[in-house]
Write a protein that holds these residues in place. Structure first.
Motif, PDB file in Angstrom:
ATOM      1  N   VAL A 113       0.808  -1.209   0.000  1.00 15.76           N
ATOM      2  CA  VAL A 113       0.000   0.000   0.000  1.00 15.76           C
ATOM      3  C   VAL A 113       0.849   1.270   0.000  1.00 15.76           C
ATOM      4  O   VAL A 113       0.332   2.368  -0.176  1.00 15.76           O
ATOM      5  N   TRP A 114       2.172   1.124   0.166  1.00 14.72           N
ATOM      6  CA  TRP A 114       3.020   2.313   0.301  1.00 14.72           C
ATOM      7  C   TRP A 114       4.468   1.944   0.017  1.00 14.72           C
ATOM      8  O   TRP A 114       4.884   0.812   0.263  1.00 14.72           O
ATOM      9  N   ILE A 115       5.218   2.889  -0.515  1.00 14.15           N
ATOM     10  CA  ILE A 115       6.662   2.760  -0.653  1.00 14.15           C
ATOM     11  C   ILE A 115       7.289   3.691   0.374  1.00 14.15           C
ATOM     12  O   ILE A 115       7.230   4.912   0.235  1.00 14.15           O
ATOM     13  N   LYS A 243      -2.244   8.854   4.638  1.00 12.47           N
ATOM     14  CA  LYS A 243      -2.176  10.310   4.738  1.00 12.47           C
ATOM     15  C   LYS A 243      -1.124  10.746   5.763  1.00 12.47           C
ATOM     16  O   LYS A 243      -0.413  11.741   5.561  1.00 12.47           O
ATOM     17  N   ALA A 244      -1.013  10.001   6.860  1.00 13.39           N
ATOM     18  CA  ALA A 244       0.002  10.324   7.863  1.00 13.39           C
ATOM     19  C   ALA A 244       1.400  10.125   7.296  1.00 13.39           C
ATOM     20  O   ALA A 244       2.305  10.941   7.520  1.00 13.39           O
ATOM     21  N   GLN A 245       1.585   9.041   6.546  1.00 13.90           N
ATOM     22  CA  GLN A 245       2.883   8.804   5.905  1.00 13.90           C
ATOM     23  C   GLN A 245       3.202   9.923   4.913  1.00 13.90           C
ATOM     24  O   GLN A 245       4.350  10.389   4.830  1.00 13.90           O
ATOM     25  N   ASP A 246       2.203  10.359   4.172  1.00 15.13           N
ATOM     26  CA  ASP A 246       2.406  11.412   3.172  1.00 15.13           C
ATOM     27  C   ASP A 246       2.798  12.727   3.854  1.00 15.13           C
ATOM     28  O   ASP A 246       3.677  13.450   3.371  1.00 15.13           O
ATOM     29  N   ARG A 247       2.160  13.024   4.984  1.00 16.02           N
ATOM     30  CA  ARG A 247       2.508  14.230   5.749  1.00 16.02           C
ATOM     31  C   ARG A 247       3.952  14.155   6.231  1.00 16.02           C
ATOM     32  O   ARG A 247       4.689  15.151   6.204  1.00 16.02           O
ATOM     33  N   ALA A 248       4.349  12.982   6.675  1.00 20.64           N
ATOM     34  CA  ALA A 248       5.706  12.808   7.186  1.00 20.64           C
ATOM     35  C   ALA A 248       6.742  12.952   6.074  1.00 20.64           C
ATOM     36  O   ALA A 248       7.828  13.515   6.285  1.00 20.64           O
ATOM     37  N   GLU A 287       1.142  11.127  -4.208  1.00 20.06           N
ATOM     38  CA  GLU A 287       0.860  11.416  -5.610  1.00 20.06           C
ATOM     39  C   GLU A 287       1.915  10.799  -6.523  1.00 20.06           C
ATOM     40  O   GLU A 287       1.588  10.210  -7.566  1.00 20.06           O
ATOM     41  N   GLU A 288       3.172  10.915  -6.147  1.00 24.37           N
ATOM     42  CA  GLU A 288       4.242  10.334  -6.951  1.00 24.37           C
ATOM     43  C   GLU A 288       4.128   8.817  -7.029  1.00 24.37           C
ATOM     44  O   GLU A 288       4.404   8.213  -8.068  1.00 24.37           O
ATOM     45  N   GLN A 289       3.688   8.203  -5.945  1.00 26.68           N
ATOM     46  CA  GLN A 289       3.594   6.754  -5.922  1.00 26.68           C
ATOM     47  C   GLN A 289       2.481   6.207  -6.810  1.00 26.68           C
ATOM     48  O   GLN A 289       2.483   5.031  -7.182  1.00 26.68           O
ATOM     49  N   THR A 290       1.528   7.057  -7.183  1.00 29.75           N
ATOM     50  CA  THR A 290       0.490   6.620  -8.119  1.00 29.75           C
ATOM     51  C   THR A 290       0.986   6.653  -9.564  1.00 29.75           C
ATOM     52  O   THR A 290       0.259   6.253 -10.476  1.00 29.75           O
ATOM     53  N   GLY A 291       2.216   7.107  -9.776  1.00 27.90           N
ATOM     54  CA  GLY A 291       2.777   7.185 -11.120  1.00 27.90           C
ATOM     55  C   GLY A 291       3.154   5.817 -11.670  1.00 27.90           C
ATOM     56  O   GLY A 291       3.258   4.829 -10.935  1.00 27.90           O
ATOM     57  N   PRO A 292       3.395   5.724 -12.979  1.00 26.13           N
ATOM     58  CA  PRO A 292       3.674   4.440 -13.625  1.00 26.13           C
ATOM     59  C   PRO A 292       4.968   3.771 -13.191  1.00 26.13           C
ATOM     60  O   PRO A 292       5.122   2.564 -13.352  1.00 26.13           O
ATOM     61  N   ASP A 293       5.902   4.533 -12.626  1.00 26.48           N
ATOM     62  CA  ASP A 293       7.166   3.931 -12.184  1.00 26.48           C
ATOM     63  C   ASP A 293       7.052   3.227 -10.836  1.00 26.48           C
ATOM     64  O   ASP A 293       7.977   2.505 -10.431  1.00 26.48           O
ATOM     65  N   TYR A 294       5.902   3.401 -10.153  1.00 26.05           N
ATOM     66  CA  TYR A 294       5.792   2.884  -8.787  1.00 26.05           C
ATOM     67  C   TYR A 294       4.544   2.005  -8.640  1.00 26.05           C
ATOM     68  O   TYR A 294       4.445   0.967  -9.279  1.00 26.05           O
ATOM     69  N   LEU A 295       3.570   2.380  -7.807  1.00 26.07           N
ATOM     70  CA  LEU A 295       2.398   1.516  -7.633  1.00 26.07           C
ATOM     71  C   LEU A 295       1.421   1.618  -8.797  1.00 26.07           C
ATOM     72  O   LEU A 295       0.813   0.629  -9.194  1.00 26.07           O
ATOM     73  N   ALA A 343      -4.485   9.658  -1.861  1.00 22.15           N
ATOM     74  CA  ALA A 343      -3.731  10.650  -2.622  1.00 22.15           C
ATOM     75  C   ALA A 343      -4.612  11.774  -3.139  1.00 22.15           C
ATOM     76  O   ALA A 343      -4.117  12.864  -3.434  1.00 22.15           O
ATOM     77  N   ASN A 344      -5.908  11.522  -3.272  1.00 20.70           N
ATOM     78  CA  ASN A 344      -6.828  12.541  -3.813  1.00 20.70           C
ATOM     79  C   ASN A 344      -7.306  13.504  -2.742  1.00 20.70           C
ATOM     80  O   ASN A 344      -7.323  13.194  -1.561  1.00 20.70           O
TER      81      ASN A 344
END
Length: 344
Positions: A113-115, A243-248, A287-295, A343-344
């Motif tokens: 669910v997360w990188i 969301k907490a991870q994204d804030r961090a 947002e970056e993790q939703t890109g094609p290079d990642y998840l 991410a949204n």
């Protein structure tokens, strides 16, 4: 050769004890007790934004009606064991343990669910003075936590150097135990991560880093996994956790001194050293993790699925897994819907 002490038994015993107490109170896989939900989170001593979330209680503040229990593990292999035992719902494990978890014989019902980070110079192979290359490790004693990203990278480094892994006396040691063995003179080299790596490098030589191996086509990462059962039952907790991870991550990028103070407090390091170690990792926003290079996104899983599949093929060649799922199976194990919601 003297016996090598290990903390794994103690850690897993603690996880099983936690399982028993938590299950009795709230049911398997997290649950409800008196109207409250419990989430059990596995973490490791890695200087990334996960420690910011823990230290600053970002999840607890976002979910005041949820009991958040943090459980420390020393490697992703131990996290896998704890997940199988029903001891944790969410947690951090390296890409190699996750690959093994999604492959036979484990076939763990969880998804990525997360990188947490892309592993770079913070994980490396360090040898004693007098050993100048990976090729010179044949016949030597090398420590690494079995089933970890470091173990995967060690095998990749040996293979790339033309060294038969069976010619190396590989010893299963957690980072702190590897440091103790290094100081006793019981091992010749170790593949571990910071902060232990920094201690070994003080009087050792770095032969190759995970950043270099990534450039050679063997990338590794620290991943966040969630069990299928918990994700289905408590999607609001998963969303809040992301969301907490994204804030961090945003804090680590925009206010690194503040993030480093929290990381240093968790690792027992000066803030400046924690900041240096943090800088060795690549952190990604939601947002970056939703890109094609990642998840990726629903219907379009990212390259992480192919990376995990390639790792499984490599591990099968090393007889570390019994069978390799197809790439589509790894794609289905990417929690792109959960990530997209947050991410949204």
């Amino acid at each position: 050769m003297p016996a090598f002490p290990s903390r794994r038994t103690v850690l897993l015993a603690a996880a099983v004890a936690l399982t028993a107490s938590t299950t009795a109170a709230c049911g398997a896989g997290g649950g409800d007790a008196g109207g409250r939900t419990t989430v059990r989170i596995a973490y490791q001593a890695i200087p990334n934004a996960d420690l910011v979330v823990k230290n600053q209680k970002l999840l607890e503040k976002a979910l005041p009606d949820v009991d958040v229990k943090w459980v420390k593990f020393e490697s992703g292999g131990d996290v896998n064991t704890a997940v199988v035992a029903g001891a944790v719902d969410l947690g951090l494990a390296g890409s190699s343990p996750v690959t093994k978890g999604l492959s036979a014989p484990l076939n763990i019902p969880y998804k990525v669910v997360w990188i947490h980070d892309l592993i770079g110079d913070n994980e490396a192979l360090v040898a004693k003075p007098g050993i100048g290359s990976v090729k010179e490790l044949a016949g030597k004693k090398v420590a690494t936590p079995f089933g970890s990203t470091a173990h995967y990278s060690l095998l990749a480094a040996l293979t790339a150097a033309g060294v038969d892994p069976s010619s190396v006396r590989t010893i299963d040691l957690q980072p702190q135990d590897a440091l103790a063995a290094w100081k006793r003179g019981d091992i010749d080299a170790a593949y571990v991560w910071t902060p232990t790596l920094s201690e070994l490098a003080k009087d050792g030589k770095v032969l190759v880093s995970s950043r270099q191996l990534a450039q050679q086509g063997k990338p590794t990462a620290d991943l966040g996994v969630v069990t299928d059962a918990f994700a289905a039952k408590h999607p609001e907790v998963v969303t809040a956790w992301i969301k907490a991870q994204d804030r961090a991550v945003a804090q680590a990028r925009n206010a690194p001194d503040e993030a480093a103070r929290s990381i240093g407090a968790e690792l027992g390091l000066p803030a400046d050293e924690a900041k240096r170690q943090l800088s060795e990792l690549v952190l990604l926003s939601a947002e970056e993790q939703t890109g094609p290079d990642y998840l990726g996104t629903p219907g379009a899983p990212g390259k992480l699925a192919a990376n995990l599949h390639d790792a499984a093929v490599f591990l099968k060649g090393q007889k570390a897994v019994d069978a390799v799922p197809d790439e589509a199976a790894f794609g289905r194990a990417l929690a792109v819907e959960e990530l997209g919601r947050a991410a949204n």
